[in-house]
Design a protein around this motif. Structure first.
Motif, mmCIF file in Angstrom:
data_model
loop_
_atom_site.group_PDB
_atom_site.id
_atom_site.type_symbol
_atom_site.label_atom_id
_atom_site.label_comp_id
_atom_site.label_asym_id
_atom_site.label_seq_id
_atom_site.Cartn_x
_atom_site.Cartn_y
_atom_site.Cartn_z
ATOM 1 N N VAL A 50 9.246 0.170 -1.582
ATOM 2 C CA VAL A 50 9.016 1.690 -0.755
ATOM 3 C C VAL A 50 9.719 2.318 -0.975
ATOM 4 C CG1 VAL A 50 9.986 1.874 1.558
ATOM 5 C CG2 VAL A 50 8.776 -0.684 1.514
ATOM 6 N N ASP A 51 10.829 2.677 -1.528
ATOM 7 C CA ASP A 51 11.834 2.856 -1.975
ATOM 8 C C ASP A 51 11.369 4.034 -3.281
ATOM 9 O OD1 ASP A 51 12.823 1.653 -4.195
ATOM 10 O OD2 ASP A 51 15.143 1.195 -2.903
ATOM 11 N N PRO A 63 11.339 -4.021 -0.503
ATOM 12 C CA PRO A 63 11.884 -2.224 -0.301
ATOM 13 C C PRO A 63 12.178 -2.103 -1.584
ATOM 14 C CG PRO A 63 13.282 -4.635 0.450
ATOM 15 C CD PRO A 63 11.499 -5.154 -0.756
ATOM 16 N N GLU A 64 11.898 -2.290 -3.107
ATOM 17 C CA GLU A 64 12.173 -0.885 -4.126
ATOM 18 C C GLU A 64 10.269 -1.357 -4.452
ATOM 19 O OE1 GLU A 64 10.924 -4.744 -7.621
ATOM 20 O OE2 GLU A 64 12.851 -4.441 -6.937
ATOM 21 N N SER A 85 11.714 2.216 -6.081
ATOM 22 C CA SER A 85 12.296 2.210 -7.876
ATOM 23 C C SER A 85 11.525 1.085 -8.578
ATOM 24 C CB SER A 85 13.857 1.789 -7.183
ATOM 25 O OG SER A 85 13.677 0.658 -6.715
#
Length: 754
Positions: A240-241, A237-238, A243
């Motif tokens: 992909v986004d 997730p991080e 962060s």
């Protein structure tokens, strides 16, 4: 902790590392960190192979006799598990995440035995500390060699099981029941008879004072609920986004940027520089000179890059300016005529050749290769009189600290390393040359500085996979079976530089890996190594290291023997694998899945390979089309037996990535040197596979109860000979010199001109 680090960590997702300065990480320091988080249970994990099964080591996990907190000097663990009063489990792990998925698979081992949900486990980078975090398989705190799961498999599970056992005992004491009547599930201890349940976080204070069991029962694999199941990666997730923080993402108050201009010739030094135009570029603030480079300091990357382009530099090129590929290859060819250091000797090779009906001789060559990681080389440093901080993504944190000590003259405890996620390693970030360079630049500034390589600098100032020159021969009996096998490997020794104690009796164990331990039944064999260094060209590990080069030569040559014996290549291999059932097993799975046997259309071919390395067994079948000298890989089928599979999703992804890396190298990968300079500059001439060239990839996993093997590098190693053998099947041309794509294009052009 400096204000710079606080700013760099501001807004980090929960799984981001919170680092402890090197030399200050002790058991007492970690206890203080635990207390700041609200107290809790600390478990040290010993990764020492000799410590596994040692009751005294287990006893010291929680602390001494169980009635006191751990004290300095009792033992030196390599990682820690912390369970705080909220029930959160934190694992400080000495392996870095560079895309291979260890920040998911290692937590899976803990979560399985500890009986906690995977999403309750948090991962932090380990600080550099060779005493605490050394990998016994590699002899240091580093990530490489496809060892992460192999070294963590047993001790991580034991640590989770020990924690679970102590927590159950704490609950049983509180309830005054037999611990055997309790069990753990989802971060709680349950007593079914009374219906009572209590969360781990409520038990950690009591558990910290209980004695550690001398033996812990690990789960039977048939009872696994997490290990072996496809699991989504925790770090996706991080990433992909956006962060997720890589070394290139570091931003510090007052930070400046340094574009590096290295001497284009290996071994050359700086003579003089005219920086007049560079200093006129808006945003350029300073020019820094070091022994072999010039750095342009700017307020932002664009200013520094434009300033670097405006420099007029003269270099002392030195002897390196005379180095060329022609000379390097001629030297290797000459070296290959000498007898080498013996890596393996079975039977009597000369007698075998004397009785052979047929003799086959071949020379194989493999070029220099660059790493070309997605994230170019970069390092941020802040060097001050009383301390130094480094922000980087490195596979070797302790070596980075050693480099800082050497450059700055500071003590190890004055060096703080902040290790980040790596945007690709492949062995390039096992080296500290760029970190050393950044520190030399940082010493001349009084602010934090981010030193970055452009893609051109990255490719032209890499440390390269060595050029290898192999002479290989086999004697066949009347049935085409090998009765003599001789293989002489000539090339640079990475081990002699990187790990001198491993270079014994003139043999580089990496250079001869696979070649000296074949799965085939060969009664008489002689494997030799001749060290020949390529005149100032720096060499280093490259994904797959020795097995990549060894598998290409061996599996291509076995195909040659099958042709000489007029036997199908799969049948030929099967007849030689009677003593290696796991190798035979993957060969059978891969060839069945690929529908081996039926003839291919004109211009198409199918090739096979078998490999045993890194504790895993692989077989690959590649289908290719060759048209006017261009090769397209249409499909790759891989069977893999890597022992117990922790996360099948990660295994499949690693095989896929390795295959792409290997096909790229097989078809186009080549670094050439003229006048001491690398001639390639960017992806325009150091070609990388494009997305529209991606083949269909099938990965078939063979179930096994063996301990896990490595998986990060085998895919790269096994696919190269499968592609080369497929090209032979399509064209009838045996290409012994990589990259094969260049040879086919040249051959096609010659045919057309004729």
């Amino acid at each position: 902790m400096s204000q710079g680090l606080l700013d760099a960590q501001n807004g980090m997702p929960q799984r981001k590392p919170q680092h402890t300065p090197s030399g200050q990480f002790s058991r007492r320091t970690f206890l203080k960190l635990g207390a700041a988080a609200g107290g809790g249970l600390l478990l040290g994990i010993s990764f020492s192979a000799g410590a596994q099964g040692d009751s005294q080591t287990r006893k010291s996990i929680v602390g001494g006799d169980g009635n006191e907190a751990p004290q300095d000097g009792v033992f030196e663990p390599n990682a820690f598990v912390q369970i705080d009063r909220s029930g959160k489990v934190t694992l400080i792990v000495p392996k870095v995440e560079m895309g291979q998925g260890v920040y998911t698979s290692i937590p899976m081992l803990i979560a399985e035995e500890l009986e906690v949900p995977l999403d309750s486990v948090t991962i932090d980078h380990a600080p550099p500390n060779a005493q605490l975090f050394s990998d016994p398989l590699l002899g240091g705190q580093l990530t490489g060699g496809s060892t992460s799961i192999r070294f963590a498999w047993q001790p991580m599970r034991e640590a989770g099981a020990a924690a679970r056992t102590v927590l159950i005992q704490a609950a049983a004491q509180q309830w005054q029941v037999d611990p055997a009547s309790c069990h753990a599930r989802a971060g709680e201890v349950l007593h079914d008879a009374s219906g009572r349940r209590i969360a781990y976080g409520q038990l950690v204070d009591a558990a910290a004072h209980l004695p550690v069991p001398q033996k812990v029962a690990l789960k039977d694999p048939k009872d696994f609920t997490l290990v072996g199941k496809p699991t989504r990666r925790l770090d996706s997730p991080e990433k992909v986004d956006g962060s997720a923080l890589f070394g290139l993402d570091v931003r510090l108050p007052g930070m400046v940027y340094a574009a590096i201009v290295n001497c284009p010739v290996f071994g050359g030094t700086l003579a003089k520089v005219d920086d007049t135009r560079a200093l006129q570029v808006p945003g350029v603030t300073q020019i820094v000179k070091i022994d072999n480079a010039v750095a342009v300091i700017g307020a932002h990357t664009w200013a520094a890059k434009r300033g670097a382009a405006a420099l007029v530099v003269e270099w002392n090129e030195g002897a390196g300016a005379s180095v060329s590929m022609q000379q390097i290859v001629a030297d290797l060819a000459s070296a290959s005529q000498r007898e080498g250091a013996v890596a393996r000797k079975d039977g009597d090779v000369q007698q075998g050749f004397g009785t052979a009906k047929t003799r086959i001789d071949a020379v194989y060559q493999q070029p220099f290769l660059a790493h070309a990681t997605m994230e170019p080389i970069n390092c941020t440093v802040h060097v001050q009189p009383d301390g130094c901080e480094i922000w980087v993504g490195t596979q070797v944190p302790t070596r980075a600290v050693d480099a800082a000590v050497a450059v700055t003259g500071l003590k190890p405890e004055q060096i703080t390393l902040h290790n980040h996620l790596l945007g690709g390693g492949f062995g390039r970030r096992l080296e500290v040359d760029a970190i050393t360079q950044a520190l030399k630049i940082g010493k001349q500034l009084n602010v934090p500085v981010k030193v970055f390589y452009t893609r051109e600098e990255d490719i032209q100032h890499d440390m390269y996979r060595p050029y290898y020159y192999d002479r290989i021969s086999a004697g066949l009996d009347a049935n085409g079976k090998p009765v003599a096998w001789q293989h002489r490997i000539s090339g640079s020794s990475i081990m002699a530089r990187f790990a001198p104690p491993a270079f014994q009796h003139g043999v580089d164990p990496d250079a001869v890996e696979v070649a000296a331990d074949l799965p085939y039944d060969l009664p008489n064999q002689l494997i030799e190594y001749v060290r020949e260094e390529p005149h100032a060209v720096p060499t280093a590990f490259w994904r797959g290291v020795g097995p990549t080069r060894g598998t290409f030569v061996v599996e291509s040559f076995v195909d040659e023997l099958a042709v000489a014996a007029k036997t199908d290549p799969v049948t030929y291999r099967r007849n030689l694998l009677g003593k290696s059932p796991r190798a035979l097993g993957v060969l059978d799975v891969a060839t069945r899945a690929a529908n081996w046997g039926p003839p291919m259309p004109k211009g198409q071919g199918r090739g096979v390979s078998v490999m045993h390395a890194f504790g895993s067994f692989l077989s690959m079948v590649a289908d290719v089309t060759v048209d006017d000298g261009e090769v397209r890989v249409n499909r790759v089928v891989c069977a893999v037996d890597c022992g117990m599979a922790v996360n099948p999703e990660t295994i499949e992804a690693q095989i896929q990535g390795g295959i792409v890396f290997g096909i790229t190298a097989a078809l186009w990968g080549e670094i050439t040197i003229e006048r001491g300079r690398v001639t390639q500059t960017n992806f325009t001439d150091y070609r990388i596979m494009r997305i529209d060239q991606m083949p269909v990839i099938e990965v078939h996993m063979v179930k096994s109860t063996e301990a896990p093997g490595g998986i990060g590098e085998p895919g790269t190693s096994a696919v190269i000979p499968a592609v080369a053998n497929a090209i032979y099947a399509a064209t009838g041309k045996r290409l012994r010199h990589l990259p094969v794509g260049r040879q086919l294009v040249n051959a096609s052009a010659s045919a057309q001109s004729a």
